[in-house]
Enzyme design. Structure first.
Site, short mmCIF file in Angstrom:
data_model
loop_
_atom_site.label_atom_id
_atom_site.label_comp_id
_atom_site.label_asym_id
_atom_site.label_seq_id
_atom_site.Cartn_x
_atom_site.Cartn_y
_atom_site.Cartn_z
N ALA A 151 9.36 86.40 35.99
CA ALA A 151 9.89 85.89 34.76
C ALA A 151 10.39 86.80 33.76
O ALA A 151 11.53 87.75 34.17
CB ALA A 151 8.55 85.42 34.08
N SER A 152 10.37 86.80 32.30
CA SER A 152 11.22 87.67 31.56
C SER A 152 10.83 89.04 31.70
O SER A 152 11.61 89.87 31.08
CB SER A 152 10.83 87.13 30.18
OG SER A 152 11.05 85.99 29.98
#
Lengths: 366, 608
Positions: free
Chosen positions: B323-324
């Protein structure tokens, strides 16, 4: 038959028309009996069902190859027989070149299956030798020399592995066709004397563990816990079997793992402990009958090739049987040879069964 | 028979020659038969007596397994004596009577012992023994010692069993030991001589088994008919296993394990400058002693059938969408490929469109972050910014950077590591049977889609940020002298402008310290300065028209919460990656653990 040379060609055509399945069933039956008995004994000796299952698979494979070989026509197979020895040489060199574990290089591992090239050679060499010696009606001195050289090379390759027992068998398997094909006796005697002359050199080239085994043989009690252990324990197992034996799976010596290699080289000790003298006698009779029937081919056949092959292969088989048994009962040094058809070991079983198949085909078609 | 002295060879002589050369074997065969007769019939009684009287028996002596310590010498795993009651069926005259007596003596139900007896009897050969009762307690041992000598076929055997001191806390680092299976013997022939020894199955116990295990010795014993020891003839001592010191810090590990509160997740904390692993957690955990000495098989079964998979090592084998937390690497790739500069701003209104495709790629914040540059995009975790640069970079521009930071590759720390997944066109065609679309690249830009990473890989990648491009081989073994220890470099990433490292670091620091940072919640003035990044990994793609709130009703589909960070930034001592499965918010559940780890450890080597 040798009194009727004129009917020779007629005979062959008649024989070729014979039924493919017309072979000596007493031999097949004996081999099956020995093999199945072997499976039962491997289970008793090792207690490992997995080991038995693996051996059973080899037995099944061997049976198929034996029947196939028995149904083949050896005359059509001759070119193959002539060149079969190259396969043996290929693997013998390969096993020396390939990196391997431990101190002996006896195995080739193809991933799904492993086998011992030396076992293969003691079977391919005599067949090729016999085919080579009988390819022309007359044998020349050079033919014998070529076979002898090939035999010595094979012998050295196996000896280098190092495997003393099998290298002796390989030597025998190459020399027997030469002798049986009519090498004059004076040559045989000269080479025999020459062979004795090389013994000191042979002794020097033995590995330490091989020398140990010979010392042990000479005086086993000197070191009952060291290398004399095998023979001493094996004798106790055999002797305590007495006349009737202790019963299947009931041999205390075997079951308590006092006998080393009890499912391979020393399986005979397990057999006598559990089935006694009576069991040993039956086994001796089965082996004697088998050798007798196989040798009969060498007598009755009218093909020189068949005579050489069946003569040599029966002698090799007899050598295995007697050397193994005499080693286990303590009258011969321990050389590490399996008991044919009974000891656990896939390569030996399959090779022995193909041997039988080829002799059956020789008997059927000649 | 032919006359052999004649020079000429006749057909038919093959057979007679064969007989001639067979004759020595026939001779040997006959002697052998006579010898068998001699042994069995004439000397049979003598050998029967020898066989029944004292037997010489070679018993393997098991080596003592090496201990495991942490970096400061705190004991993590040792051996304890366990006494088991063994029976040898062959020596038992009346099994029902014996079992009844044992049941009274040991105060155990008759039915249980009888069941164990009939089960065990089938498994072994007649003259072999098997454990009837495992792990006798003190009282049972005392009673057994007094009474058992009179019963034949029963014996109390003391064996050393592995004992892990910190139970759940260290389970996934240490792993567990167990009996040798036939499968393992097939793979490693040397194991065959190690009867009744335990070997490592997972973790350190397995990876360093050859060091911990030692070499067995052999004792030659004389035993009587009933199998009782008469005397010892010869002893060849065993060579005990060696002790191992781990780089793990037991106190840090213990502290962090408590913070997990049994939530599903994982943590990897290592020293960026050496690659030494200081803590490694997979939660929920298990008590390795249940497996080290299996007494209760039901307990073992429930451990393996547990839906939370406590045995599974999430820290090295668990694969999660980064993810981020992937954004800094995508950002650096964009800078290096000159797709964007540090200052250039992109308008983020919450949605990103590809030409010719009406579907929006939505950011996590509904109306977007306004005009964002790289720093703000990292600090606020703007998705649209990274959609844009990923789209411009294309897969070919992103992959090399991720690859050099170690994504999609095993680190070599453990045998049980997963590869993670760094997808490419070939992979997608092969595994998904489909072509690589632009949308796949866009999703990759925010660490979603096909990419997967283990917590270990994330910690490694961030150690590359902490070290300004250098990544060291991670390892579990404590060097004898940490100060002179030369770690092995596994990657050295060069950026065209080395100032980019500081700029990225500042952005990562602001994730916590800036008021608009996604992890500002954990900011406090007393803490070490930490550079890190939150991540919220979607495990279920949100279909159009369906809102996350609907999905979230099923806790198993809630987003995974991630935080990866290092600190103190002026001299990074620790890089920590934390994943909390279905934890939803990286800043709320994962970041506090990372912060706690770094603050606990900020003294570095000498921290107490």
């Amino acid at each position: 038959m040798r009194n009727k040379p004129l009917s020779f060609s007629v005979d062959i055509r008649l024989n070729q028309r014979r039924n493919l399945l017309n072979f000596d069933y007493s031999i097949v039956l004996t081999v099956f009996l020995l093999g199945l008995f072997g499976l039962a004994m491997i289970y008793s000796a090792s207690g490992s069902f997995a080991l038995v299952l693996r051996q059973a698979l080899y037995f099944f494979l061997g049976a198929i190859l034996m029947i196939t070989a028995a149904m083949s026509n050896f005359r059509k197979m001759e070119p193959i027989y002539l060149n079969a020895v190259w396969i043996g040489f290929f693997f013998l060199v390969l096993v020396l070149v390939l990196p391997n574990s431990a101190t002996t290089n006896r195995w080739i591992n193809l991933g799904f299956i492993g086998f011992q090239p030396s076992e293969l050679m003691r079977f391919l060499l005599p067949i090729s030798a016999a085919a080579y010696l009988t390819r022309n009606p007359q044998i020349k001195l050079s033919d014998w020399i070529i076979v002898l050289v090939a035999t010595l090379i094979a012998f050295i390759l196996v000896f280098l592995q190092p495997d003393f027992g099998t290298s002796a068998i390989v030597l025998l398997s190459g020399i027997m066709p030469i002798i049986l094909s009519g090498l004059p006796w004076r040559f045989i005697i000269y080479s025999f004397l020459g062979g004795i002359g090389t013994l000191p050199f042979l002794w020097m080239s033995l590995m330490d563990y091989q020398k140990d085994r010979i010392y042990t043989f000479i005086s086993p009690e000197s070191d009952a816990l060291g290398s004399g252990w095998n023979i001493a324990q094996s004798k106790i197992a055999i002797g305590s079997g007495q006349f009737f034996g202790k019963g299947y799976m009931e041999g205390s010596q075997s079951q308590l793992d006092f006998i080393p290699e009890s499912h391979t080289d020393f399986i005979f000790a397990v057999i006598v402990e559990e089935f006694g003298f009576l069991g040993a006698l039956v086994l001796f009779l089965l082996y004697a009958f088998l050798i007798h029937r196989l040798l009969y081919v060498a007598k009755s056949s009218n093909s020189k090739f068949a005579k050489l092959v069946s003569g040599t292969l029966s002698i090799i088989l007899a050598a295995y049987i007697t050397i193994n048994i005499s080693m286990v009962v303590g009258i011969f040094p321990i050389v590490g040879m399996p008991l044919p058809f009974i000891s656990q070991g896939g390569t030996a079983l399959v090779v022995n069964m193909i041997t039988i198949g080829i002799i059956l085909s020789l008997r059927r078609t000649t | 028979m032919k006359n052999f002295s004649r020079g000429r060879f006749k057909s038919g002589e093959e057979y007679s020659r064969a007989l001639f050369f067979l004759s020595p074997f026939i001779f040997l065969f006959s002697i052998s038969l006579f010898q068998v007769m001699n042994l069995t019939l004439f000397q049979g009684d003598k050998y029967q007596t020898i066989a029944e009287s004292n037997r010489i028996y070679q018993k393997p002596i098991n080596p003592v397994r090496g201990f495991i310590y942490d970096r400061k010498g705190t004991l993590l795993a040792e051996n304890i004596v366990q006494r088991d009651l063994y029976v040898t069926p062959a020596y038992i005259e009346d099994s029902a009577k014996t079992i009844l007596m044992l049941s009274n003596l040991l105060d155990m139900p008759y039915e249980l012992l009888e069941e164990n007896f009939s089960k065990g009897e089938k498994k072994v050969k007649k003259f072999d023994s098997f454990p009837l009762v495992k792990a006798l307690n003190e009282e049972q041992i005392a009673k057994a010692k007094v009474n058992l000598d009179s019963i034949s076929g029963i014996e109390v055997k003391a064996t050393l069993k592995r004992y892990a001191l910190h139970e759940e806390t260290m389970a996934h680092v240490l792993g567990y030991v167990g009996d040798i299976s036939s499968n393992e013997i097939r793979k490693d022939k040397q194991l065959a001589e190690l009867q009744n020894t335990q070997i490592g199955k997972t973790g350190i116990e397995k990876e360093f088994d050859s060091i911990l295990r030692g070499k067995p010795g052999i004792q030659t014993q004389e035993r009587d008919v009933k199998g009782k020891l008469v005397r010892i003839l010869d002893t060849q001592g065993a060579e005990d296993g060696k002790d191992i010191y781990l780089s793990i810090d037991q106190r840090l590990q213990d502290h962090l394990f408590k913070l997990f509160k049994n939530r599903r997740g994982a943590l990897v904390a290592l020293e960026p400058k050496t690659g030494l692993v200081r803590a490694l957690i997979s939660s929920p955990s298990f008590n390795p002693n249940i497996l080290n000495s299996i007494v209760d098989t039901d307990e073992v079964e429930s451990l393996f059938s547990n839906k939370e998979s406590p045995i599974f090592n999430r820290a090295v084998s668990g694969q999660y969408p980064p993810a981020s937390t992937l954004k800094p690497f995508v950002g650096l790739a964009a800078i290096e490929n000159e797709v964007i500069s540090w200052d250039k701003k992109i308008k983020d209104d919450g949605e990103f469109y590809v030409e010719g495709d009406p579907r929006p790629y939505r950011g996590w914040k509904e109306n977007g972050h306004g005009r964002v540059d790289m720093r703000k995009a990292i600090v606020e975790s703007s998705d649209v910014y990274f959609y844009t640069i990923a789209f411009d970079l294309t897969l070919a521009g992103i992959r090399p950077m991720l690859d050099s930071f170690g994504f999609g590759k095993k680190t070599g720390l453990s045998d049980f590591e997963s590869n993670g997944l760094l997808p490419d066109k070939k992979w997608k065609l092969g595994y998904k049977g489909d072509f690589w679309f632009k949308g796949d690249t866009i999703n990759l830009g925010i660490g979603q889609g096909y990419i997967l990473a283990t917590p270990l890989q994330l910690a490694m990648a961030y150690s590359g940020l902490a070290n300004k491009g250098v990544i060291y081989q991670p390892q579990f073994i404590q060097p004898t002298d940490e100060k002179s220890f030369k770690p092995k470099k596994v990657a050295e990433i060069k950026l065209s402008d080395s100032k980019s490292w500081e700029k990225m670091e500042q952005a990562l620091v602001d994730v916590i310290s800036a008021r608009n940072g996604t992890a500002h919640k954990v900011f406090d003035g007393n803490s070490a300065v930490i550079a890190g990044k939150t991540g919220t990994a979607q495990i279920k793609s949100i279909l159009p028209g369906k809102e996350y709130d609907a999905i979230r009703e099923n806790p198993a589909l809630r987003d995974h919460a991630l935080f990866v960070g290092y600190g103190p930034v002026e001299d990074p001592k620790l890089v920590v990656a934390v994943v909390i499965e279905n934890g939803e918010s990286g800043s709320e559940v994962a970041a506090p653990i990372v912060k706690s780890a770094i603050n606990y450890y900020k003294g570095g080597l000498d921290a107490e």
